[in-house]
Scaffold this motif. Structure first.
Motif, PDB file in Angstrom:
ATOM      1  N   UNK A 133       0.814  -1.222   0.000  1.00 39.72           N
ATOM      2  CA  UNK A 133       0.000   0.000   0.000  1.00 39.72           C
ATOM      3  C   UNK A 133       0.854   1.282   0.000  1.00 39.72           C
ATOM      4  N   UNK A 134       1.899   1.327   0.832  1.00 44.66           N
ATOM      5  CA  UNK A 134       2.723   2.541   0.869  1.00 44.66           C
ATOM      6  C   UNK A 134       3.426   2.757  -0.478  1.00 44.66           C
ATOM      7  N   UNK A 135       3.744   1.671  -1.152  1.00 41.56           N
ATOM      8  CA  UNK A 135       4.454   1.789  -2.427  1.00 41.56           C
ATOM      9  C   UNK A 135       3.496   2.137  -3.566  1.00 41.56           C
ATOM     10  N   UNK A 136       2.280   1.595  -3.516  1.00 38.73           N
ATOM     11  CA  UNK A 136       1.383   1.684  -4.684  1.00 38.73           C
ATOM     12  C   UNK A 136       0.256   2.695  -4.576  1.00 38.73           C
ATOM     13  N   UNK A 137      -0.041   3.178  -3.347  1.00 39.89           N
ATOM     14  CA  UNK A 137      -1.269   3.969  -3.182  1.00 39.89           C
ATOM     15  C   UNK A 137      -1.136   5.415  -3.654  1.00 39.89           C
TER      16      UNK A 137
END
Ligand code: MTE
Length: 310
Positions: free
Chosen positions: A86-90
């Protein structure tokens, strides 16, 4: 203990997160960004998000989990299945402008413009324990309002017995929707009296700032006495309904994930014990508390067999 009045120890907003601590966290987050673990997009970098004035009304009595973990170790399957996804893709999520449609069995349906709401609502900071059904936990300083205030504004009809919540499901913004792991959109639900309990928080921020995308920007629910998956993220629709709504995890694996999903050390998950948990940042596992240490909700379940209604 539930505090509604401003208690003597309530902190003004500027003191809610001591600046040196905050700056220290910022350095940690900056380090993660530099290492490629977190993208630098404003929506995912907590240090670049706007502050929200809030007074602290509830303290967990335990040190909060560092922001780097709160915003770096997440479950948000719309952006991938690994904790760091999530931190990488959001960064692709667009949390503004954003509206939440609130309707169903209510006298006054409304469409909430989240940016305008955040500009004017009187927010509280509440430091809650947060226990994931997977067996890890954190202590998180959320910013929000009791969900009950929204319930009162829409005036539910007498026939409304449950509240159904739905997350955005946009494949353009959410690459994880390509995976059939859940039947999208992500859906959750509460009984109306659970939704109206003072602990149930309609949440717009964490650590004094707007929610990073990976934590469910711009608006999510936090239900601290239930396993974390009940705390639905990036909500776009809230419906008041007569019968128990379908919920994503219950539909996926009904034997493992009940509708209630109250934190309960005595009811094991079919594949693991729920008696203990790993607080992120700690070495030894600690005992899990009934209702995650919020005994004031017990009366909601008086007379119910909590093994059957798990
Ligand atoms: N909401 C949506 N829409 N999608 C999800 O995958 N995961 C849930 C919950 N809400 C999830 C969700 C689970 S399993 C947990 S533990 C919490 O969000 C995690 O919240 P956090 O990442 O802010 O700690």
């Amino acid at each position: 203990m539930l505090i509604r009045e401003t208690p003597s120890w309530a902190l003004p907003e500027r003191e809610a997160t001591p600046e040196p601590l905050y700056l220290n966290r910022r350095a940690v987050v900056a380090g993660l960004v530099a290492a490629g673990a977190l993208p630098a997009a404003a929506g995912t970098d907590p240090g670049r998000l706007a502050r929200i004035p809030a007074r602290r009304t509830r303290d967990a009595g335990e040190p909060p989990t560092p922001l780097a973990d709160v915003a770096g170790y997440n479950n948000f399957y719309e952006f991938g299945l690994d904790k760091s996804d999530p931190a990488r893709n959001a960064g692709t999520l667009r949390p503004s402008p954003w509206t939440v449609r609130i309707g169903g069995l209510v006298r006054k349906p409304l469409t909430l413009d989240v940016d305008r709401y955040i500009a004017k609502a009187p927010f509280e900071e509440r430091i809650y324990r947060f226990r994931c059904v997977e067996g890890w936990s954190m202590v998180i300083p959320w910013v929000g309002v009791p969900f009950a205030s929204l319930v009162r504004a829409v005036e539910p009809l007498g026939s409304a017995k449950y509240v159904a919540f739905r997350t955005l499901a946009d494949p353009v913004q959410m690459p994880g929707l390509r995976s059939p792991v859940l039947d999208w959109p992500y859906r959750e639900g509460l009984r109306l009296d659970e939704a109206m309990h003072d602990l149930t928080l309609l949440t717009v921020g964490v650590y004094g700032r707007r929610l990073p995308n990976q934590n469910g920007a711009p608006i999510r629910l936090v239900v601290p006495w239930k396993y974390g998956f009940k705390s639905v993220k990036s909500v776009v629709a809230i419906d008041f309904v007569e019968t128990q709504p379908q919920t994503s995890w219950n539909m996926a694996t009904p034997r493992e994930y009940g509708f209630y999903s109250n934190v309960n050390p005595e009811v094991d998950h079919p594949r693991w014990s729920q008696a203990r948990e790993r607080r992120i940042g700690e070495f030894r596992r600690r005992e899990t508390l009934m209702f995650n240490g919020y005994p004031e909700v017990a009366s909601l379940y008086a007379g119910m067999d909590l093994r059957r209604f798990f």
